[in-house]
Motif scaffolding. Structure first.
Motif, PDB file in Angstrom:
ATOM      1  N   HIS A  66       0.850  -1.198   0.000  1.00 30.96           N
ATOM      2  CA  HIS A  66       0.000   0.000   0.000  1.00 30.96           C
ATOM      3  C   HIS A  66       0.890   1.255   0.000  1.00 30.96           C
ATOM      4  O   HIS A  66       0.679   2.188  -0.782  1.00 30.96           O
ATOM      5  N   VAL A  67       1.897   1.243   0.863  1.00 28.74           N
ATOM      6  CA  VAL A  67       2.829   2.368   0.954  1.00 28.74           C
ATOM      7  C   VAL A  67       3.555   2.543  -0.382  1.00 28.74           C
ATOM      8  O   VAL A  67       3.661   3.649  -0.913  1.00 28.74           O
ATOM      9  N   TYR A  68       4.014   1.437  -0.929  1.00 32.08           N
ATOM     10  CA  TYR A  68       4.774   1.495  -2.184  1.00 32.08           C
ATOM     11  C   TYR A  68       3.937   2.117  -3.304  1.00 32.08           C
ATOM     12  O   TYR A  68       4.423   2.965  -4.066  1.00 32.08           O
ATOM     13  N   ARG A  69       2.684   1.714  -3.369  1.00 31.38           N
ATOM     14  CA  ARG A  69       1.796   2.284  -4.400  1.00 31.38           C
ATOM     15  C   ARG A  69       1.708   3.808  -4.252  1.00 31.38           C
ATOM     16  O   ARG A  69       1.704   4.538  -5.226  1.00 31.38           O
ATOM     17  N   ASN A  70       1.654   4.270  -3.017  1.00 31.49           N
ATOM     18  CA  ASN A  70       1.528   5.717  -2.775  1.00 31.49           C
ATOM     19  C   ASN A  70       2.801   6.497  -3.084  1.00 31.49           C
ATOM     20  O   ASN A  70       2.733   7.666  -3.443  1.00 31.49           O
ATOM     21  N   ILE A  71       3.953   5.873  -2.876  1.00 28.04           N
ATOM     22  CA  ILE A  71       5.173   6.707  -2.955  1.00 28.04           C
ATOM     23  C   ILE A  71       6.220   6.209  -3.980  1.00 28.04           C
ATOM     24  O   ILE A  71       7.368   6.653  -3.949  1.00 28.04           O
ATOM     25  N   LYS A  72       5.807   5.327  -4.869  1.00 26.93           N
ATOM     26  CA  LYS A  72       6.827   4.769  -5.768  1.00 26.93           C
ATOM     27  C   LYS A  72       7.539   5.822  -6.625  1.00 26.93           C
ATOM     28  O   LYS A  72       8.695   5.654  -6.964  1.00 26.93           O
ATOM     29  N   ASN A  73       6.868   6.922  -6.929  1.00 30.00           N
ATOM     30  CA  ASN A  73       7.515   7.958  -7.745  1.00 30.00           C
ATOM     31  C   ASN A  73       7.966   9.178  -6.924  1.00 30.00           C
ATOM     32  O   ASN A  73       8.359  10.181  -7.486  1.00 30.00           O
ATOM     33  N   ASP A  74       7.908   9.056  -5.620  1.00 26.38           N
ATOM     34  CA  ASP A  74       8.208  10.195  -4.742  1.00 26.38           C
ATOM     35  C   ASP A  74       9.721  10.438  -4.634  1.00 26.38           C
ATOM     36  O   ASP A  74      10.500   9.499  -4.563  1.00 26.38           O
ATOM     37  N   THR A  75      10.089  11.702  -4.629  1.00 26.43           N
ATOM     38  CA  THR A  75      11.520  12.022  -4.491  1.00 26.43           C
ATOM     39  C   THR A  75      11.783  12.868  -3.237  1.00 26.43           C
ATOM     40  O   THR A  75      12.884  13.354  -3.032  1.00 26.43           O
ATOM     41  N   THR A  76      10.744  13.047  -2.421  1.00 25.19           N
ATOM     42  CA  THR A  76      10.893  13.972  -1.285  1.00 25.19           C
ATOM     43  C   THR A  76      11.262  13.273   0.026  1.00 25.19           C
ATOM     44  O   THR A  76      11.393  13.935   1.045  1.00 25.19           O
ATOM     45  N   ARG A  77      11.369  11.950  -0.008  1.00 21.99           N
ATOM     46  CA  ARG A  77      11.683  11.243   1.238  1.00 21.99           C
ATOM     47  C   ARG A  77      13.089  10.644   1.168  1.00 21.99           C
ATOM     48  O   ARG A  77      13.300   9.588   0.579  1.00 21.99           O
ATOM     49  N   PRO A  78      14.043  11.343   1.790  1.00 24.88           N
ATOM     50  CA  PRO A  78      15.446  10.940   1.669  1.00 24.88           C
ATOM     51  C   PRO A  78      15.706   9.486   2.059  1.00 24.88           C
ATOM     52  O   PRO A  78      16.571   8.835   1.476  1.00 24.88           O
ATOM     53  N   LEU A 123      14.051   6.935   1.506  1.00 28.56           N
ATOM     54  CA  LEU A 123      13.577   5.922   0.551  1.00 28.56           C
ATOM     55  C   LEU A 123      14.141   6.127  -0.849  1.00 28.56           C
ATOM     56  O   LEU A 123      13.628   5.574  -1.819  1.00 28.56           O
ATOM     57  N   GLN A 124      15.192   6.927  -0.950  1.00 29.36           N
ATOM     58  CA  GLN A 124      15.782   7.136  -2.278  1.00 29.36           C
ATOM     59  C   GLN A 124      16.808   6.037  -2.554  1.00 29.36           C
ATOM     60  O   GLN A 124      17.968   6.141  -2.179  1.00 29.36           O
ATOM     61  N   CYS A 125      16.351   4.958  -3.155  1.00 33.02           N
ATOM     62  CA  CYS A 125      17.247   3.849  -3.485  1.00 33.02           C
ATOM     63  C   CYS A 125      16.630   3.069  -4.641  1.00 33.02           C
ATOM     64  O   CYS A 125      15.504   3.363  -5.040  1.00 33.02           O
ATOM     65  N   ASP A 126      17.356   2.094  -5.161  1.00 39.29           N
ATOM     66  CA  ASP A 126      16.855   1.375  -6.338  1.00 39.29           C
ATOM     67  C   ASP A 126      15.654   0.500  -6.014  1.00 39.29           C
ATOM     68  O   ASP A 126      14.672   0.491  -6.733  1.00 39.29           O
ATOM     69  N   LEU A 176      10.666  -0.921  -2.592  1.00 38.78           N
ATOM     70  CA  LEU A 176       9.783  -1.831  -1.846  1.00 38.78           C
ATOM     71  C   LEU A 176      10.572  -2.581  -0.766  1.00 38.78           C
ATOM     72  O   LEU A 176      10.118  -2.715   0.372  1.00 38.78           O
ATOM     73  N   ALA A 177      11.767  -3.025  -1.134  1.00 39.52           N
ATOM     74  CA  ALA A 177      12.596  -3.750  -0.158  1.00 39.52           C
ATOM     75  C   ALA A 177      12.960  -2.837   1.011  1.00 39.52           C
ATOM     76  O   ALA A 177      12.942  -3.258   2.174  1.00 39.52           O
ATOM     77  N   LYS A 178      13.264  -1.588   0.709  1.00 38.99           N
ATOM     78  CA  LYS A 178      13.632  -0.628   1.758  1.00 38.99           C
ATOM     79  C   LYS A 178      12.434  -0.358   2.676  1.00 38.99           C
ATOM     80  O   LYS A 178      12.579  -0.268   3.898  1.00 38.99           O
ATOM     81  N   ILE A 179      11.256  -0.230   2.067  1.00 39.21           N
ATOM     82  CA  ILE A 179      10.042   0.000   2.864  1.00 39.21           C
ATOM     83  C   ILE A 179       9.841  -1.179   3.815  1.00 39.21           C
ATOM     84  O   ILE A 179       9.587  -0.998   5.009  1.00 39.21           O
ATOM     85  N   LYS A 180       9.972  -2.389   3.273  1.00 43.52           N
ATOM     86  CA  LYS A 180       9.757  -3.586   4.108  1.00 43.52           C
ATOM     87  C   LYS A 180      10.746  -3.626   5.261  1.00 43.52           C
ATOM     88  O   LYS A 180      10.374  -3.909   6.403  1.00 43.52           O
ATOM     89  N   GLU A 181      11.990  -3.322   4.964  1.00 41.10           N
ATOM     90  CA  GLU A 181      13.048  -3.381   5.986  1.00 41.10           C
ATOM     91  C   GLU A 181      12.803  -2.346   7.099  1.00 41.10           C
ATOM     92  O   GLU A 181      12.791  -2.693   8.283  1.00 41.10           O
ATOM     93  N   LEU A 182      12.557  -1.109   6.696  1.00 40.85           N
ATOM     94  CA  LEU A 182      12.342  -0.040   7.687  1.00 40.85           C
ATOM     95  C   LEU A 182      11.062  -0.263   8.490  1.00 40.85           C
ATOM     96  O   LEU A 182      11.004  -0.010   9.699  1.00 40.85           O
ATOM     97  N   MET A 183      10.038  -0.748   7.793  1.00 37.90           N
ATOM     98  CA  MET A 183       8.752  -0.955   8.470  1.00 37.90           C
ATOM     99  C   MET A 183       8.881  -2.051   9.540  1.00 37.90           C
ATOM    100  O   MET A 183       8.363  -1.927  10.640  1.00 37.90           O
ATOM    101  N   GLU A 184       9.611  -3.087   9.200  1.00 32.01           N
ATOM    102  CA  GLU A 184       9.830  -4.194  10.132  1.00 32.01           C
ATOM    103  C   GLU A 184      10.541  -3.684  11.392  1.00 32.01           C
ATOM    104  O   GLU A 184      10.180  -4.022  12.512  1.00 32.01           O
ATOM    105  N   GLU A 185      11.524  -2.839  11.142  1.00 35.08           N
ATOM    106  CA  GLU A 185      12.323  -2.280  12.236  1.00 35.08           C
ATOM    107  C   GLU A 185      11.456  -1.392  13.146  1.00 35.08           C
ATOM    108  O   GLU A 185      11.588  -1.403  14.358  1.00 35.08           O
ATOM    109  N   ARG A 186      10.546  -0.635  12.541  1.00 40.41           N
ATOM    110  CA  ARG A 186       9.763   0.339  13.315  1.00 40.41           C
ATOM    111  C   ARG A 186       8.442  -0.188  13.853  1.00 40.41           C
ATOM    112  O   ARG A 186       7.824   0.452  14.705  1.00 40.41           O
TER     113      ARG A 186
END
Ligand code: S3P
Length: 174
Positions: free
Chosen positions: A108-120, A122-125, A128-138
């Motif tokens: 759901h998050v990925y769908r909302n922000i896949k083209n976003d450039t304002t969140r430092p 999540l700026q990586c290749d 989705l993997a980064k979202i999963k990793e950070l979300m798990e941690e938090r």
């Protein structure tokens, strides 16, 4: 408590700002977006704060805003996704606020922000993997620091607000 704030916590891209704005309009509350407050005070965008001064400086600015908002009344406050990393922030926001966790799946998050450039963060290749990793941690932080959880996965903002409003009205939590 009269004039209690509604504080929205949750991961980046879960919809806190869109939901918060609509919720504030329904309740006739003031809407405050913490990231916008920070940008206004700093006079620069969040991406620039991160690149020029680093994340730790951003976190200090974020905590300063929490201090100010602990004295606010009748506001819907959309927090930045990392606000929960600091216990003191949450204590301050809870002084006059009920905390709602806007929960969403990584997809759901990925769908909302896949083209976003304002969140430092999540700026990586592989976003989705980064979202999963950070979300798990938090996840444990979001889960332990809220008063009420709303899973908004698969809902649009209007549906999410309707669900939140029905609980607010039914349980008279304000
Ligand atoms: C952050 C979330 C962002 C913003 C900053 C850091 C985080 O806010 O505060 O980029 O650490 O999760 P949103 O949750 O509004 O995207």
């Amino acid at each position: 408590m009269d004039g209690r704030n509604i504080v929205l916590i949750g991961f980046m891209g879960s919809g806190k700002t869109t939901i918060g704005r609509k919720l504030a309009a329904k309740l006739d509350y003031r809407f405050v977006d913490m990231d916008i407050e920070i940008e206004t005070k700093a006079g620069i965008k969040i991406t620039e704060i991160f690149s020029k001064y680093g994340e730790s400086e951003f976190r200090k600015m974020e905590s300063k805003i929490c201090e100010e908002l602990s004295k606010a009344k009748n506001c819907v406050i959309a927090t930045g996704g990392g606000v929960i990393k600091n216990d003191k922030n949450m204590k301050l926001l809870k002084e006059n606020g009920v905390v709602l966790y806007i929960k969403a799946t990584p997809e759901h998050v990925y769908r909302n922000i896949k083209n976003d450039t304002t969140r430092p963060l999540l700026q990586c290749d592989d976003k989705l993997a980064k979202i999963k990793e950070l979300m798990e941690e938090r996840k444990p932080l979001y889960e332990s620091r809220n008063d009420i959880t709303f899973d908004v996965s698969g809902l649009n903002a209007k549906e999410a607000v309707e669900r939140i409003m029905s609980v607010i009205e039914g349980d008279s939590i304000l």
